[in-house]
Motif scaffolding. Structure first.
Motif, PDB file in Angstrom:
ATOM      1  N   LYS A  67       0.848  -1.182   0.000  1.00  0.00           N
ATOM      2  CA  LYS A  67       0.000   0.000   0.000  1.00  0.00           C
ATOM      3  C   LYS A  67       0.890   1.240   0.000  1.00  0.00           C
ATOM      4  N   ALA A  68       0.597   2.163  -0.923  1.00  0.00           N
ATOM      5  CA  ALA A  68       1.400   3.379  -1.051  1.00  0.00           C
ATOM      6  C   ALA A  68       0.507   4.613  -0.964  1.00  0.00           C
ATOM      7  N   GLU A 127       0.599   8.706  -1.763  1.00  0.00           N
ATOM      8  CA  GLU A 127       1.314   9.822  -2.364  1.00  0.00           C
ATOM      9  C   GLU A 127       0.769  11.128  -1.794  1.00  0.00           C
ATOM     10  N   SER A 170       0.055  14.972  -4.834  1.00  0.00           N
ATOM     11  CA  SER A 170       0.127  14.257  -6.108  1.00  0.00           C
ATOM     12  C   SER A 170       0.124  15.174  -7.318  1.00  0.00           C
ATOM     13  N   VAL A 175       1.426   9.372 -10.249  1.00  0.00           N
ATOM     14  CA  VAL A 175       0.802   8.202  -9.628  1.00  0.00           C
ATOM     15  C   VAL A 175       0.291   7.210 -10.666  1.00  0.00           C
ATOM     16  N   ALA A 185       1.585   3.453 -10.962  1.00  0.00           N
ATOM     17  CA  ALA A 185       0.578   2.404 -10.756  1.00  0.00           C
ATOM     18  C   ALA A 185       0.559   1.408 -11.904  1.00  0.00           C
ATOM     19  N   SER A 219      -1.386  -0.910  -4.149  1.00  0.00           N
ATOM     20  CA  SER A 219      -2.572  -0.074  -4.082  1.00  0.00           C
ATOM     21  C   SER A 219      -2.128   1.358  -3.778  1.00  0.00           C
ATOM     22  N   TRP A 220      -2.443   2.284  -4.675  1.00  0.00           N
ATOM     23  CA  TRP A 220      -1.956   3.661  -4.583  1.00  0.00           C
ATOM     24  C   TRP A 220      -3.061   4.591  -4.099  1.00  0.00           C
ATOM     25  N   GLN A 221      -2.748   5.389  -3.096  1.00  0.00           N
ATOM     26  CA  GLN A 221      -3.668   6.406  -2.588  1.00  0.00           C
ATOM     27  C   GLN A 221      -3.097   7.789  -2.875  1.00  0.00           C
ATOM     28  N   PRO A 222      -3.567   8.468  -3.929  1.00  0.00           N
ATOM     29  CA  PRO A 222      -3.094   9.823  -4.202  1.00  0.00           C
ATOM     30  C   PRO A 222      -3.795  10.848  -3.320  1.00  0.00           C
ATOM     31  N   VAL A 260      -5.580   2.405  -8.262  1.00  0.00           N
ATOM     32  CA  VAL A 260      -5.452   3.781  -7.794  1.00  0.00           C
ATOM     33  C   VAL A 260      -6.778   4.197  -7.172  1.00  0.00           C
TER      34      VAL A 260
END
Length: 225
Positions: free
Chosen positions: A49-50, A52, A55, A61, A65, A72-75, A98
């Motif tokens: 889990k990342a 940013e 962003s 992102v 991604a 799993s990217w959280q901008p 994302v």
């Protein structure tokens, strides 16, 4: 499609998508660093889990991604037009890894964020081109949030221009620093030594520095176990 003055770094706007020159140029060099660092730190096939912070347009992102589809990217960002741009990029790229971007003010404690994350809930925090164009309290907020949200041995990745041991090089970065301070006296290139002091306050250790194009650096920080 509207062409915009490149002096403000915006190349064009298509629908809600912002296309900025700097992220377009540096997204691939940063990705190459991540492709070295992330497998080394977490193994080649880890599901991670990342988060940013800041962003911006979303160009970073979505690029990351696509390369790391098991992450799993959280901008996030604080500007509405940036949040809309991130949503547009994610929709156009059909990226299921994302999440919807969050309006996060990094100067606020994580308990006041629009989504409250448990402590130790992220493996990676990424922050690009924010530290030098925000007041120091934003850097303090970044390290504080990373300390709380990263799992032990998780990494914080920061990217941008920096001073090294009290010296700014080359001359183009000196000029850039002067330009930033003329716009806002609270802005400017931060010294890696000062960042390291702030990191230590938050149980984070400086781990590595990568030289990047255009006189920038990527710095890797590790949360202590």
């Amino acid at each position: 499609m509207t062409t915009v003055n490149t002096s403000i770094s915006l190349i064009m706007s298509e629908s809600n998508k912002l296309v900025w020159k700097a992220p377009e140029n540096n997204k691939e060099p940063i990705l190459k660093v991540l492709q070295d660092v992330i497998p080394e730190k977490f193994g080649p096939d880890a599901s991670l889990k990342a988060l940013e912070i800041s962003s911006g347009s979303g160009q970073h992102v979505v690029h990351f991604a696509k390369a790391f589809n098991k992450i799993s990217w959280q901008p996030s960002d604080i500007t509405d037009k940036h949040l809309e741009s991130i949503k547009a990029y994610t929709k156009d790229e059909k990226l299921e890894n994302v999440k919807a971007p969050l309006n996060i003010d990094i100067t606020k404690p994580i308990s006041e964020w629009p989504e409250v994350f448990p402590e130790n809930s992220f493996d990676i925090v990424v922050n690009s081109n924010m530290i030098h164009i925000t007041p120091w309290k934003c850097t303090e907020g970044l390290f504080s949030a990373a300390s709380k949200l990263l799992k032990p041995s998780g990494i914080l990745v920061t990217y941008g221009p920096y001073a090294i041991h009290g010296e700014i090089t080359p001359e183009s970065n000196v000029t850039f620093n002067e330009s930033l301070k003329s716009q806002n006296e609270e802005w400017g290139l931060r010294d890696v030594d000062d960042l390291e002091k702030e990191a230590k306050k938050n149980s984070i250790t400086f781990d590595a520095m990568f030289n990047m194009p255009a006189n920038n650096k990527t710095l890797i920080w590790v949360k202590n176990e």
